[in-house]
Design a protein around this motif. Structure first.
Motif, PDB file in Angstrom:
ATOM      1  N   ARG A  62       0.833  -1.209   0.000  1.00  0.00           N
ATOM      2  CA  ARG A  62       0.000   0.000   0.000  1.00  0.00           C
ATOM      3  C   ARG A  62       0.871   1.265   0.000  1.00  0.00           C
ATOM      4  NH1 ARG A  62      -3.725   0.696   5.063  1.00  0.00           N
ATOM      5  NH2 ARG A  62      -4.479  -1.371   4.456  1.00  0.00           N
ATOM      6  N   GLY A  63       0.443   2.228  -0.814  1.00  0.00           N
ATOM      7  CA  GLY A  63       1.200   3.461  -0.925  1.00  0.00           C
ATOM      8  C   GLY A  63       2.374   3.392  -1.881  1.00  0.00           C
ATOM      9  N   ARG A  64       2.463   2.295  -2.636  1.00  0.00           N
ATOM     10  CA  ARG A  64       3.551   2.134  -3.598  1.00  0.00           C
ATOM     11  C   ARG A  64       3.005   1.541  -4.887  1.00  0.00           C
ATOM     12  NH1 ARG A  64       4.340   1.470   1.784  1.00  0.00           N
ATOM     13  NH2 ARG A  64       6.384   2.094   2.584  1.00  0.00           N
ATOM     14  N   GLY A  65       3.678   1.847  -5.991  1.00  0.00           N
ATOM     15  CA  GLY A  65       3.265   1.277  -7.266  1.00  0.00           C
ATOM     16  C   GLY A  65       1.840   1.641  -7.604  1.00  0.00           C
ATOM     17  N   LEU A  66       1.047   0.639  -7.974  1.00  0.00           N
ATOM     18  CA  LEU A  66      -0.336   0.852  -8.397  1.00  0.00           C
ATOM     19  C   LEU A  66      -1.341   0.448  -7.323  1.00  0.00           C
ATOM     20  CD1 LEU A  66      -0.097  -0.336 -12.122  1.00  0.00           C
ATOM     21  CD2 LEU A  66       0.216   1.958 -11.162  1.00  0.00           C
TER      22      LEU A  66
END
Length: 268
Positions: A62-66
């Motif tokens: 969560r909070g990274r990438g997609l």
């Protein structure tokens, strides 16, 4: 895209959108949870290798990438650990191997010890062993935040090079491409968690087969800290990759794969 790549997809689990990449598609399921500023695509070269013999999933934390990010999202260790447990349950994974690197190793440990994750085995790759009353994590927060801000502004791999001077152009290019997807709030919260979360309390609670892979040159896990982990849970196997720093697969890729030995049931 490499020959073992299957697809990228989203799934709703633990109340949020979780994005993942899948490689291989057959064999024992294996879930990779990357570190603090490593979106799933940056682990694609590792997942390609695992995908030869394992049904491999690489998670965007969560909070990274997609995966989902917002100013109201909880970015603490327990929320991330609950995500992993819910992710595996939502996909119906059985007897899966859970492999986490750095922050991802702390997530895997917490998911198993407190959030009901039931992998067939757990691999913790160079987890920060900092926490209340302990030696600080050796990397400094500005190293993460400054590089994210540069990439958010559209900088290229040359701007990335001072942060990772030993990496190849291909490795730098991939990191430069994806680093801007790391929500700064998530990074700051996770880094603060390295200071406040006590993962040592989780270690005796691990009941599945577990392996600790430590970097020989990373200064993240010192010999006395390794000994403490062995004392807390003697069933945990320990292997050191002597010629690698904290980013073990980037520094000594083949040494990283050898460290698994036959722990996963098949060679990597």
């Amino acid at each position: 895209m490499d020959s073992t790549f299957q697809y990228g997809a989203n799934i709703r689990a633990n109340g949020i959108r979780q994005h993942y990449l899948r490689y291989g598609g057959s064999g024992r399921p294996l879930v990779i949870v990357p570190g603090i500023t490593s979106p799933a695509p940056t682990w694609g070269f590792v997942a390609e290798r695992f995908g030869r013999n394992f049904d491999t999933y690489v998670l965007d934390v969560r909070g990274r990438g997609l995966s989902e990010a917002s100013d109201s999202l909880d970015y603490g260790l327990d929320a991330m650990a609950a995500d992993v447990a819910a992710f595996a349950a939502a996909l119906g994974l059985k007897d899966y191997a859970l492999v986490g690197h750095s922050m991802g190793a702390r997530i895997g440990l917490r998911a198993v010890s407190r959030h009901g994750a039931e992998p067939g085995c757990l691999v913790m790759v160079d987890p920060p062993v900092s926490g209340p009353g302990r030696r600080p994590y050796p990397a400094q927060l500005p190293w993460y935040v400054d590089s994210i801000r540069l990439m958010t502004q559209g900088a290229d791999l040359e701007a990335m090079r001072p942060f990772c001077p030993t990496w190849t152009d291909e490795q730098l290019r991939l990191r430069a491409e994806w680093l801007h997807t790391c929500d700064e709030r998530a990074i700051v919260a996770a880094y603060e968690g390295f200071r406040t979360d006590d993962i040592h309390a989780d270690i005796p609670r691990v009941r599945c087969p577990a392996l600790l892979i430590a970097a020989g040159r990373g200064d993240v896990i010192l010999p006395d800290e390794e000994a403490e982990i062995r004392g807390l849970n003697p069933a945990i196997g320990v292997v050191r990759v002597e010629n690698a720093g904290h980013m073990i697969p980037w520094d000594d890729e083949e040494g990283f794969y050898r460290a698994f030995g036959d722990f996963l049931g098949k060679p990597v």
